[in-house]
Every structure is written in C-alpha cells, then in structure tokens.
Design a protein around this motif. Structure first.
Motif, mmCIF file in Angstrom:
data_model
loop_
_atom_site.group_PDB
_atom_site.id
_atom_site.type_symbol
_atom_site.label_atom_id
_atom_site.label_comp_id
_atom_site.label_asym_id
_atom_site.label_seq_id
_atom_site.Cartn_x
_atom_site.Cartn_y
_atom_site.Cartn_z
ATOM 1 N N VAL A 1 45.624 54.679 43.163
ATOM 2 C CA VAL A 1 44.756 54.821 42.002
ATOM 3 C C VAL A 1 45.292 53.903 40.924
ATOM 4 O O VAL A 1 46.483 53.884 40.638
ATOM 5 C CB VAL A 1 44.738 56.276 41.483
ATOM 6 C CG1 VAL A 1 43.984 56.367 40.185
ATOM 7 C CG2 VAL A 1 44.162 57.199 42.514
ATOM 8 N N SER A 2 44.438 53.161 40.326
ATOM 9 C CA SER A 2 44.832 52.263 39.261
ATOM 10 C C SER A 2 44.025 52.597 38.010
ATOM 11 O O SER A 2 42.806 52.734 38.081
ATOM 12 C CB SER A 2 44.577 50.815 39.670
ATOM 13 O OG SER A 2 44.870 49.941 38.606
ATOM 14 N N VAL A 3 44.720 52.737 36.883
ATOM 15 C CA VAL A 3 44.074 52.975 35.597
ATOM 16 C C VAL A 3 44.502 51.851 34.671
ATOM 17 O O VAL A 3 45.688 51.592 34.508
ATOM 18 C CB VAL A 3 44.485 54.334 34.993
ATOM 19 C CG1 VAL A 3 43.851 54.526 33.631
ATOM 20 C CG2 VAL A 3 44.122 55.471 35.925
ATOM 21 N N SER A 4 43.550 51.161 34.101
ATOM 22 C CA SER A 4 43.897 50.068 33.201
ATOM 23 C C SER A 4 42.865 49.957 32.092
ATOM 24 O O SER A 4 41.749 50.443 32.213
ATOM 25 C CB SER A 4 43.994 48.749 33.971
ATOM 26 O OG SER A 4 42.745 48.434 34.544
ATOM 27 N N ALA A 5 43.271 49.320 31.018
ATOM 28 C CA ALA A 5 42.362 49.067 29.907
ATOM 29 C C ALA A 5 41.972 47.600 29.934
ATOM 30 O O ALA A 5 42.699 46.760 30.458
ATOM 31 C CB ALA A 5 43.036 49.406 28.590
ATOM 32 N N GLY A 6 40.853 47.294 29.387
ATOM 33 C CA GLY A 6 40.363 45.928 29.364
ATOM 34 C C GLY A 6 41.210 45.015 28.494
ATOM 35 O O GLY A 6 41.894 45.451 27.581
ATOM 36 N N ALA A 7 41.150 43.732 28.817
ATOM 37 C CA ALA A 7 41.841 42.717 28.038
ATOM 38 C C ALA A 7 40.992 42.330 26.837
ATOM 39 O O ALA A 7 39.773 42.430 26.873
ATOM 40 C CB ALA A 7 42.110 41.487 28.898
#
Length: 128
Positions: free
Chosen positions: A1-7
C-alpha cells in the motif's frame, strides 16, 4: 500500500494519519511490518533531504490534564540465538567541520538512569 501527496511547484502536499476521537478514549494508530518466516520488513520514519533545511522527525506522547502522560519507549527486540541489536542516538555533523548537534537526556523532576544490562555471556560497557 502506498500513500503519497501530490507534488507542487513550490511545496508538496501533506500526508496525515490519525485516529478518530471518542467521548472516553481515542483510537490507536499502529505502523508495523508483517512477520516473516525468515526476515520481517523494516519500518522507516524519516524526513526528506534538502539543499536548505530538512524537516524534523518528532516522536512524543500527548499531555494529560487529569492523569499521567503517555510514555515513549525505544527498544530492540530480543534474540533467541545470536546477538541483540543496538539502539543508537546520535547528533548530525556539520559538513567537514567537527561540529555536531547535541544529544541530551533530561528529566524535569524525575531521575535519569544510564546502565548496561546483564547477559549470560558478557555485559555491555558504559562510557561517558
């Protein structure tokens, strides 16, 4: 699972993970890797690198107005055979200069204890 915020062009997005509040207690947040038959996965918490100033990594417990505050424990698991691993607390250095940050053990009103444990083969040494 990957959780990231936008650049973003100037600033990237934030990611927040939190538990829900309840009338008598809040929920827990657990971050862990799964058990493995031979090797379990690692858990890493770090801030990003920067040409300017990198972010902080903070570990702490909440305050309590009516009871005792939660504790913070840093520990290494025990080994059935072989050697237990290390706990290292170190301050970063400043480039090629021999200047580094401070490492402080402090208690406002309680004791500060530094000790080595006992082991069946050999106990650790203590250097100050």
């Amino acid at each position: 699972v990957s959780v990231s915020a936008g650049a973003g062009e100037e600033r990237g997005g934030d990611v927040a993970v939190s538990s829900g509040a309840g009338s008598s207690s809040s929920g827990s947040v657990t971050v862990s890797s799964a058990a493995g038959a031979r090797v379990s996965g690692a858990v890493s918490v770090s801030s990003g690198e920067s040409d300017g100033k990198s972010g902080k990594v903070l570990v702490g417990s909440g305050s309590s107005a009516d009871s005792s505050a939660g504790g913070v424990t840093v520990s290494v698991g025990s080994s059935g055979s072989g050697v237990g691993s290390n706990v290292l607390v170190s301050a970063g250095s400043r480039g090629s200069l021999s200047l580094s940050g401070d490492v402080a053990l402090q208690s406002s009103s309680g004791a500060v204890s530094i000790a080595t444990g006992s082991a069946s083969d050999e106990s650790g040494s203590l250097s100050l």
